[in-house]
Design a protein around this motif. Structure first.
Motif, PDB file in Angstrom:
ATOM      1  N   GLU A 223       1.477  -1.151   0.321  1.00 40.97           N
ATOM      2  CA  GLU A 223      -0.129  -0.222  -0.120  1.00 40.97           C
ATOM      3  C   GLU A 223       0.642   1.254   0.348  1.00 40.97           C
ATOM      4  OE1 GLU A 223      -2.880   0.336   3.692  1.00 40.97           O
ATOM      5  OE2 GLU A 223      -3.354   2.182   2.774  1.00 40.97           O
ATOM      6  N   ALA A 224       1.608   1.150   0.422  1.00 40.58           N
ATOM      7  CA  ALA A 224       2.172   2.594   0.891  1.00 40.58           C
ATOM      8  C   ALA A 224       3.086   3.205  -0.119  1.00 40.58           C
ATOM      9  CB  ALA A 224       3.952   2.341   2.606  1.00 40.58           C
ATOM     10  N   GLU A 225       4.230   1.548  -0.581  1.00 41.44           N
ATOM     11  CA  GLU A 225       4.741   1.775  -1.998  1.00 41.44           C
ATOM     12  C   GLU A 225       3.991   2.433  -2.874  1.00 41.44           C
ATOM     13  OE1 GLU A 225       5.683   1.366  -6.795  1.00 41.44           O
ATOM     14  OE2 GLU A 225       4.087   0.070  -5.259  1.00 41.44           O
ATOM     15  N   ALA A 226       2.498   1.530  -3.628  1.00 45.42           N
ATOM     16  CA  ALA A 226       1.375   2.210  -4.904  1.00 45.42           C
ATOM     17  C   ALA A 226       1.574   3.873  -3.823  1.00 45.42           C
ATOM     18  CB  ALA A 226       1.096   1.679  -4.264  1.00 45.42           C
ATOM     19  N   THR A 227       1.248   4.313  -2.771  1.00 45.18           N
ATOM     20  CA  THR A 227       0.722   5.107  -2.432  1.00 45.18           C
ATOM     21  C   THR A 227       1.343   6.493  -2.904  1.00 45.18           C
ATOM     22  OG1 THR A 227      -0.465   5.011  -0.584  1.00 45.18           O
ATOM     23  CG2 THR A 227       0.027   6.957  -0.853  1.00 45.18           C
ATOM     24  N   ALA A 236       4.287  15.165 -10.503  1.00 49.23           N
ATOM     25  CA  ALA A 236       4.619  15.345 -11.748  1.00 49.23           C
ATOM     26  C   ALA A 236       4.146  16.131 -13.127  1.00 49.23           C
ATOM     27  CB  ALA A 236       5.576  14.159 -13.062  1.00 49.23           C
ATOM     28  N   VAL A 237       2.200  16.403 -12.562  1.00 46.30           N
ATOM     29  CA  VAL A 237       1.827  16.649 -13.511  1.00 46.30           C
ATOM     30  C   VAL A 237       1.067  17.597 -12.747  1.00 46.30           C
ATOM     31  CG1 VAL A 237       1.364  14.739 -15.124  1.00 46.30           C
ATOM     32  CG2 VAL A 237      -0.417  15.015 -13.228  1.00 46.30           C
ATOM     33  N   ASN A 238       1.808  17.465 -11.524  1.00 49.27           N
ATOM     34  CA  ASN A 238       0.674  19.202 -10.818  1.00 49.27           C
ATOM     35  C   ASN A 238      -0.475  19.232 -10.730  1.00 49.27           C
ATOM     36  OD1 ASN A 238       0.702  21.533  -9.337  1.00 49.27           O
ATOM     37  ND2 ASN A 238       0.333  22.534 -11.163  1.00 49.27           N
ATOM     38  N   CYS A 239      -1.217  17.720 -10.329  1.00 48.76           N
ATOM     39  CA  CYS A 239      -2.496  17.699 -10.601  1.00 48.76           C
ATOM     40  C   CYS A 239      -2.863  17.154  -8.680  1.00 48.76           C
ATOM     41  CB  CYS A 239      -2.922  16.570 -10.811  1.00 48.76           C
ATOM     42  SG  CYS A 239      -4.311  15.231 -10.351  1.00 48.76           S
ATOM     43  N   PRO A 240      -4.169  17.488  -8.136  1.00 50.00           N
ATOM     44  CA  PRO A 240      -4.356  17.361  -6.581  1.00 50.00           C
ATOM     45  C   PRO A 240      -4.473  16.106  -6.985  1.00 50.00           C
ATOM     46  CG  PRO A 240      -6.069  18.373  -7.747  1.00 50.00           C
ATOM     47  CD  PRO A 240      -4.817  18.528  -8.538  1.00 50.00           C
ATOM     48  N   LEU A 241      -4.027  15.609  -5.297  1.00 50.00           N
ATOM     49  CA  LEU A 241      -4.238  14.383  -4.994  1.00 50.00           C
ATOM     50  C   LEU A 241      -4.617  13.804  -3.711  1.00 50.00           C
ATOM     51  CD1 LEU A 241      -3.574  11.069  -6.607  1.00 50.00           C
ATOM     52  CD2 LEU A 241      -1.427  11.003  -5.087  1.00 50.00           C
ATOM     53  N   TYR A 242      -6.306  12.237  -3.776  1.00 53.45           N
ATOM     54  CA  TYR A 242      -6.992  12.154  -2.453  1.00 53.45           C
ATOM     55  C   TYR A 242      -6.725  11.004  -2.653  1.00 53.45           C
ATOM     56  CZ  TYR A 242     -10.839  11.831   0.269  1.00 53.45           C
ATOM     57  OH  TYR A 242     -11.850  11.267   1.206  1.00 53.45           O
ATOM     58  N   VAL A 243      -6.379  10.327  -1.890  1.00 52.28           N
ATOM     59  CA  VAL A 243      -6.173   9.044  -1.757  1.00 52.28           C
ATOM     60  C   VAL A 243      -7.123   8.125  -0.854  1.00 52.28           C
ATOM     61  CG1 VAL A 243      -4.471   7.297  -0.335  1.00 52.28           C
ATOM     62  CG2 VAL A 243      -3.193   9.032  -1.307  1.00 52.28           C
ATOM     63  N   VAL A 244      -8.006   8.095  -1.767  1.00 55.27           N
ATOM     64  CA  VAL A 244      -9.556   6.913  -0.484  1.00 55.27           C
ATOM     65  C   VAL A 244      -8.278   5.688   0.582  1.00 55.27           C
ATOM     66  CG1 VAL A 244     -10.493   7.416  -2.073  1.00 55.27           C
ATOM     67  CG2 VAL A 244      -9.676   5.267  -2.443  1.00 55.27           C
ATOM     68  N   HIS A 245      -9.063   5.298   1.287  1.00 52.18           N
ATOM     69  CA  HIS A 245      -8.747   4.636   2.275  1.00 52.18           C
ATOM     70  C   HIS A 245      -7.314   4.475   3.004  1.00 52.18           C
ATOM     71  CE1 HIS A 245      -8.445   2.058  -1.153  1.00 52.18           C
ATOM     72  NE2 HIS A 245      -9.479   2.020  -1.699  1.00 52.18           N
ATOM     73  N   VAL A 246      -6.812   5.278   3.225  1.00 51.13           N
ATOM     74  CA  VAL A 246      -5.755   5.635   3.582  1.00 51.13           C
ATOM     75  C   VAL A 246      -5.542   4.039   4.707  1.00 51.13           C
ATOM     76  CG1 VAL A 246      -3.658   6.337   4.765  1.00 51.13           C
ATOM     77  CG2 VAL A 246      -4.462   7.887   3.556  1.00 51.13           C
ATOM     78  N   MET A 247      -5.177   2.203   4.994  1.00 49.22           N
ATOM     79  CA  MET A 247      -5.232   1.856   5.871  1.00 49.22           C
ATOM     80  C   MET A 247      -4.697   1.364   6.904  1.00 49.22           C
ATOM     81  SD  MET A 247      -8.759   0.807   5.210  1.00 49.22           S
ATOM     82  CE  MET A 247      -8.881  -0.038   5.881  1.00 49.22           C
ATOM     83  N   SER A 248      -2.905   2.335   6.533  1.00 46.58           N
ATOM     84  CA  SER A 248      -2.038   1.439   7.125  1.00 46.58           C
ATOM     85  C   SER A 248      -1.151   2.805   7.807  1.00 46.58           C
ATOM     86  CB  SER A 248      -1.252   0.163   6.296  1.00 46.58           C
ATOM     87  OG  SER A 248      -0.960   1.466   5.349  1.00 46.58           O
ATOM     88  N   LYS A 249      -0.282   2.290   8.837  1.00 41.87           N
ATOM     89  CA  LYS A 249       0.247   3.472   9.175  1.00 41.87           C
ATOM     90  C   LYS A 249       1.282   4.072   8.380  1.00 41.87           C
ATOM     91  CE  LYS A 249       1.992   2.928  13.792  1.00 41.87           C
ATOM     92  NZ  LYS A 249       2.309   1.568  14.634  1.00 41.87           N
ATOM     93  N   SER A 250       1.980   2.384   7.552  1.00 37.15           N
ATOM     94  CA  SER A 250       3.003   3.239   6.554  1.00 37.15           C
ATOM     95  C   SER A 250       2.674   4.420   5.445  1.00 37.15           C
ATOM     96  CB  SER A 250       3.569   1.913   5.445  1.00 37.15           C
ATOM     97  OG  SER A 250       3.562   0.871   6.870  1.00 37.15           O
ATOM     98  N   ALA A 251       1.455   3.330   4.753  1.00 38.67           N
ATOM     99  CA  ALA A 251       0.822   4.511   3.656  1.00 38.67           C
ATOM    100  C   ALA A 251       0.580   6.029   4.619  1.00 38.67           C
ATOM    101  CB  ALA A 251      -0.160   4.258   3.569  1.00 38.67           C
ATOM    102  N   ALA A 252      -0.395   6.149   5.906  1.00 35.38           N
ATOM    103  CA  ALA A 252      -0.162   7.358   6.016  1.00 35.38           C
ATOM    104  C   ALA A 252       0.765   8.210   6.796  1.00 35.38           C
ATOM    105  CB  ALA A 252      -1.382   7.296   7.160  1.00 35.38           C
ATOM    106  N   LYS A 253       2.126   7.307   6.704  1.00 34.46           N
ATOM    107  CA  LYS A 253       2.868   7.925   6.891  1.00 34.46           C
ATOM    108  C   LYS A 253       2.915   8.586   5.694  1.00 34.46           C
ATOM    109  CE  LYS A 253       4.791   6.068  10.603  1.00 34.46           C
ATOM    110  NZ  LYS A 253       5.756   4.729  11.205  1.00 34.46           N
ATOM    111  N   VAL A 254       3.545   7.552   4.322  1.00 31.23           N
ATOM    112  CA  VAL A 254       3.531   8.565   3.161  1.00 31.23           C
ATOM    113  C   VAL A 254       2.798   9.497   2.608  1.00 31.23           C
ATOM    114  CG1 VAL A 254       4.090   8.015   0.127  1.00 31.23           C
ATOM    115  CG2 VAL A 254       4.672   6.273   2.623  1.00 31.23           C
TER     116      VAL A 254
END
Ligand code: URP
Ligand code: ZN
Ligand code: ZN
Ligand code: ZN
Length: 501
Positions: A223-227, A236-254
């Motif tokens: 999950e963290a790698e993909a996040t 890279a394209v200056n686009c706002p990003l919204y990460v749905v269902h952040v489920m882990s500490k690792s992804a949240a840290k990212v």
């Protein structure tokens, strides 16, 4: 005749920035006045509701639901009727659902199909995110039409569900670029779909066929790698990003680190991830364990929910949803011998507000104002319907909840309003109970009873280029363009490449 005018008296009005003792006057579905000691000599058609010692909060906005979704060989137990009724009973007055076309299919047709299904059934207001599950010029054009004409300003891209919904990095790049072009928010389901597919094969080959295999084949770093990859591509394209269902500490840290590095990124933890954990996948009873299967999985590290809540309280994470995507036990049983066939999804739409109050506010991690921000206002700002919703103020929609922070309730499938036959929060005692829910100026839930008909809710059109998000993007576009260095042409020798073998 039901009263068409409502006066909520004596409560504490809680917005995301302050709390004030105020009355709230509602007429024709709108908040008309907020102030102390409001009086109306003409009492015809006026109902007065006493909110003494209670909070008066903006109705909850669930930024992530899947109602009536056909998925993994079956259809969710909750449809737009039962799902939105349950939402109201829990103090949520708007849901954002996902229209998901199959690969190769039209986004506009998916939009029409979801509208035709949802419009006659919804009991609360709703809007639609659209999934981009494949890439072509047609998809690109349809994204523009959806943003310009159909009230859609958010598109979800899947980095998981290989061969079904998953996009490759170049396709993500193209889709994110188009989101930026049309003024939309790019959303991602961030998990490495290739690694999941390999991991699943490995688990099955080792004889691990039960729900624990679902988590084991896609550990936190998947999950963290993909996040991180999604954030890199979006930046890279200056686009706002919204990460749905952040489920882990690792992804949240990212997500948190990216925000500290100045990225325009928002993270969405969900009720399930804040209220329970992945230890259930190891439960001895198969049906119990299978009930928690969703992607990305809940994490077995029991400190995860508290950690996600800390980050939500601190604005490292921004918005809450539920990913409500319910399948009853007999539907989950499609995967009784193979965890990859268990339909992914859990409940939450009814219980999100109480779970977040209990784990967030009652625990002392956040105050009532931050509660309003993460359950309502922030979603309204990011997805561009603020202050129409997400605020108790003159001219805002009368989506209002009278909230009793002292009352408690025990969550149970026996008493919930959802159609699914179990509840992942079974037995959880929560402080914070919605005692009255008002949707579009009508009391739809009171004293534990719903009084609302299908079709009461409306589709909410959302304009592109939400300023809460796009002011920064637009300025960066202006000032952040790389430019070429002006040089004299090189006039020296150039090696001849012909002689190289
Ligand atoms: O398990 C999940 N999350 N089901 C719904 C589809 C999705 O990925 O959001
Ligand atoms: Zn997802
Ligand atoms: Zn359990
Ligand atoms: Zn989802």
């Amino acid at each position: 005749m039901e009263p068409s005018r409502l006066l909520i008296k004596g409560g504490k009005v809680v917005n995301e920035d302050c709390s004030v003792l105020s009355d709230v006057y509602i007429e024709n579905g709108k908040i008309v006045e907020v102030g102390l000691n409001l009086h109306f000599p003409d009492a015809s058609g006026l109902r007065v509701i006493d909110a003494t010692d209670k909070l008066v909060i903006p109705g909850g906005v669930d930024a992530h639901t899947h109602l009536e979704l056909a998925f993994m060989g079956t259809k969710t137990a909750d449809d737009f009727h039962s799902g939105t009724k349950a939402a109201l009973a829990g103090g949520t007055t708007m849901v954002l659902d996902f229209a998901i076309p199959q690969k190769g299919k039209s986004l506009l047709e998916a939009y029409d199909c979801w509208r035709e299904t949802a419009d006659p059934k919804v009991c609360c207001d709703y809007s639609l995110h659209i999934a981009v599950t494949w890439w072509s010029d047609k998809v690109k054009k349809e994204m523009e039409t959806l943003a310009k004409e159909k009230g859609v300003n958010s598109f979800k891209m899947f980095m998981a569900y290989k061969d079904l919904y998953m996009l490759q990095d170049t396709e993500l790049y193209a889709a994110f670029s188009q989101c930026k072009e049309v003024g939309a928010i790019a959303q991602v389901h961030a998990e490495n779909g290739d690694l999941i597919a390999e991991g699943a094969k490995k688990m099955l080959s080792m004889g691990i066929t039960g729900p624990e295999g679902h988590e084991l084949c896609r550990p936190e770093e998947v999950e963290a790698e993909a996040t991180q990859r999604a954030i890199t591509i979006a930046n890279a394209v200056n686009c706002p990003l919204y990460v749905v269902h952040v489920m882990s500490k690792s992804a949240a840290k990212v997500v948190s680190n990216a925000r500290r590095d100045g990225r325009v990124v928002f993270g969405e933890p969900i009720a399930a991830g804040l209220g329970t954990d992945g230890t259930h996948y190891w439960h001895k009873e198969w049906a119990h364990a299978a009930g928690f299967v969703m992607g990305p999985p809940l994490r077995p590290d029991p400190s995860t929910p508290g950690y996600l809540m800390d980050l939500l309280a601190n604005d490292d994470l921004s918005v809450t949803g539920t990913d409500n995507c319910t399948f009853s036990v007999c539907q989950k049983a499609l995967g009784k011998d193979d965890f990859t066939k268990i339909p992914n999804g859990v409940n939450g739409v009814e219980d999100r507000m109480s779970v977040i109050w209990e784990k967030g506010v009652h625990s002392g991690k956040m105050d009532e104002n931050r509660f309003v921000a993460v359950t309502s206002s922030n979603a309204a700002k990011i997805f561009n319907f603020y202050p129409q919703k997400g605020r108790i103020a003159k001219n805002s929609d009368a989506d209002v909840v009278i909230w009793d922070p002292k009352l408690t309730r025990k969550i149970s499938a026996k008493t919930h309003h959802q159609a699914v036959d179990y509840n992942i929060f079974e037995g959880m005692e929560c402080h914070g109970v919605p005692v009255v829910t008002i949707s579009r100026g009508k009391v739809v839930y009171e004293d534990g009873r719903l009084n609302v008909s299908p079709g009461h809710g409306r589709f909410v059109h959302r304009q592109p280029f939400p300023q809460f998000v796009y002011k920064r993007i637009e300025q960066r576009e202006q000032v952040g363009k790389p430019t070429a260095v002006i040089r004299k042409p090189y006039a020296g020798k150039i090696i001849s490449s012909h002689n190289i073998r």
